[in-house]
Design a protein around this motif. Structure first.
Motif, PDB file in Angstrom:
ATOM      1  N   ASP A 187       0.849  -1.180   0.000  1.00  0.00           N
ATOM      2  CA  ASP A 187       0.000   0.000   0.000  1.00  0.00           C
ATOM      3  C   ASP A 187       0.894   1.242   0.000  1.00  0.00           C
ATOM      4  O   ASP A 187       1.932   1.259   0.667  1.00  0.00           O
ATOM      5  N   PRO A 188       0.540   2.198  -0.840  1.00  0.00           N
ATOM      6  CA  PRO A 188      -0.636   2.157  -1.699  1.00  0.00           C
ATOM      7  C   PRO A 188      -0.371   1.366  -2.986  1.00  0.00           C
ATOM      8  O   PRO A 188       0.766   1.257  -3.436  1.00  0.00           O
ATOM      9  N   THR A 204      -5.490   2.108  -3.742  1.00  0.00           N
ATOM     10  CA  THR A 204      -6.052   1.042  -2.924  1.00  0.00           C
ATOM     11  C   THR A 204      -4.890   0.361  -2.214  1.00  0.00           C
ATOM     12  O   THR A 204      -3.776   0.869  -2.190  1.00  0.00           O
ATOM     13  N   GLY A 268     -10.252  -0.995   6.671  1.00  0.00           N
ATOM     14  CA  GLY A 268      -9.619  -0.780   5.375  1.00  0.00           C
ATOM     15  C   GLY A 268     -10.550  -0.137   4.371  1.00  0.00           C
ATOM     16  O   GLY A 268     -10.108   0.372   3.337  1.00  0.00           O
ATOM     17  N   LYS A 270     -12.232   2.582   4.419  1.00  0.00           N
ATOM     18  CA  LYS A 270     -12.078   4.029   4.245  1.00  0.00           C
ATOM     19  C   LYS A 270     -10.675   4.406   3.765  1.00  0.00           C
ATOM     20  O   LYS A 270     -10.392   5.597   3.563  1.00  0.00           O
ATOM     21  N   TYR A 271      -9.807   3.408   3.587  1.00  0.00           N
ATOM     22  CA  TYR A 271      -8.447   3.707   3.114  1.00  0.00           C
ATOM     23  C   TYR A 271      -8.475   4.065   1.635  1.00  0.00           C
ATOM     24  O   TYR A 271      -9.113   3.373   0.823  1.00  0.00           O
ATOM     25  N   GLY A 272      -7.748   5.130   1.287  1.00  0.00           N
ATOM     26  CA  GLY A 272      -7.620   5.494  -0.120  1.00  0.00           C
ATOM     27  C   GLY A 272      -8.976   5.604  -0.808  1.00  0.00           C
ATOM     28  O   GLY A 272      -9.883   6.282  -0.322  1.00  0.00           O
ATOM     29  N   ASN A 274     -10.878   2.851  -1.579  1.00  0.00           N
ATOM     30  CA  ASN A 274     -11.476   1.516  -1.499  1.00  0.00           C
ATOM     31  C   ASN A 274     -12.994   1.542  -1.613  1.00  0.00           C
ATOM     32  O   ASN A 274     -13.593   0.697  -2.280  1.00  0.00           O
TER      33      ASN A 274
END
Length: 289
Positions: A187-188, A204, A268, A270-272, A274
């Motif tokens: 990641d990323p 992502t 995960g 809310k990451y990037g 996604n």
């Protein structure tokens, strides 16, 4: 008199706010209206630390789909314990044919041959499936099978993954791909191919996931790749018969961190990008021909 004018002004302001809300609601487009989405919960999706259900770690995802107008349901019930054995009814073609999209979050119990045939027939006849795997060795209920092996249809080392051969016990291999018996984290992840699924998606990640080997390069495309290109594609999209499917090598990007008390879950989702990626996947499966 001044008090009366004040009351009139307040009423006018309230009226304008309500009118604005009504206008906005009229302009809302529920892109997944009349679409029925079925989540699998009949193959130990709550084994060990997992809680891949529409009330647990996948609840934000399910809520987002409902907010777009979709009817979200699940097949099966939650099980508990590390050595759980699901007692749900098998998934059948007669069940699947009533849904526009079938989502399979990281299974930990094998699909029977009849279930495999039903899923493939469903896709062949125009259905859509989202396969969500994890890394090799993620056997959360200690029954000897992890999601990579379950989706591939055979235990690790039984067949050559990177082979154009179609084996008798292939599952997703019959659709034209297999999950690699590997574990990757990165990641990323930023390498996106142009595709409706990657529109608006720039970042992502994978946290102990895997990749896919594409057998049928004419019908299947890698659309998100690990930055280390030799690892292979992280997300693929393909067509089979009249239907479509998407596969991803990790369940972590959908996990929103909620679940049974004591489970070690991580947010995960809310990451990037996604959230955008997952919604795009379902839209492509449900709406595009």
């Amino acid at each position: 008199m001044k008090f009366k004018y004040f009351i009139v002004i307040i009423i006018l302001i309230i009226f304008l706010i309500l009118s604005s809300c009504i206008t906005q609601n009229k302009n809302l487009t529920y892109e997944l209206s009349n679409k029925k989405i079925l989540f699998d919960n009949a193959h130990s999706q709550t084994a060990g630390n997992a809680d891949w259900t529409i009330r647990g770690g996948f609840s934000d995802f399910a809520d987002d789909l409902e907010n777009l107008g979709a009817q979200v349901e699940e097949w099966g019930n939650d099980e508990t314990g590390s050595n759980q054995r699901d007692d749900d009814n098998p998934i059948t073609y007669d069940v699947l044919k009533n849904y526009d999209v079938y989502i399979i979050p990281e299974p930990n119990v094998v699909f029977t041959k009849d279930e495999q045939k039903s899923i493939i027939k469903y896709i062949d006849d125009g259905g859509s499936v989202f396969f969500i795997a994890d890394h090799i060795g993620a056997d959360r209920n200690n029954d000897g099978w992890d999601s990579v092996e379950i989706f591939n249809g055979f235990l690790k080392g039984t067949h050559q993954i990177e082979s154009k051969n179609i084996y008798e016990d292939d599952f997703v291999g019959k659709l034209g791909f297999r999950f690699k018996e590997k574990q990757y984290s990165e990641d990323p992840i930023t390498k996106m191919e142009k595709h409706p699924i990657t529109e608006g998606v720039k970042k992502t990640g994978a946290w102990a996931g895997t990749s896919e080997y594409i057998i049928n390069t004419e019908k299947i495309a890698g659309i998100v790749y690990y930055n280390k290109e030799y690892w292979g594609p992280y997300v693929i999209a393909g067509k089979y018969g009249k239907g479509k499917f998407v596969a991803i090598g990790d369940s972590s990007p959908i996990d929103d961190g909620t679940g049974t008390p004591g489970d070690k879950l991580y947010d995960g989702y809310k990451y990037g990008d996604n959230r955008k990626l997952m919604i795009n996947i379902v839209k492509w499966l449900a709406l595009n021909n």
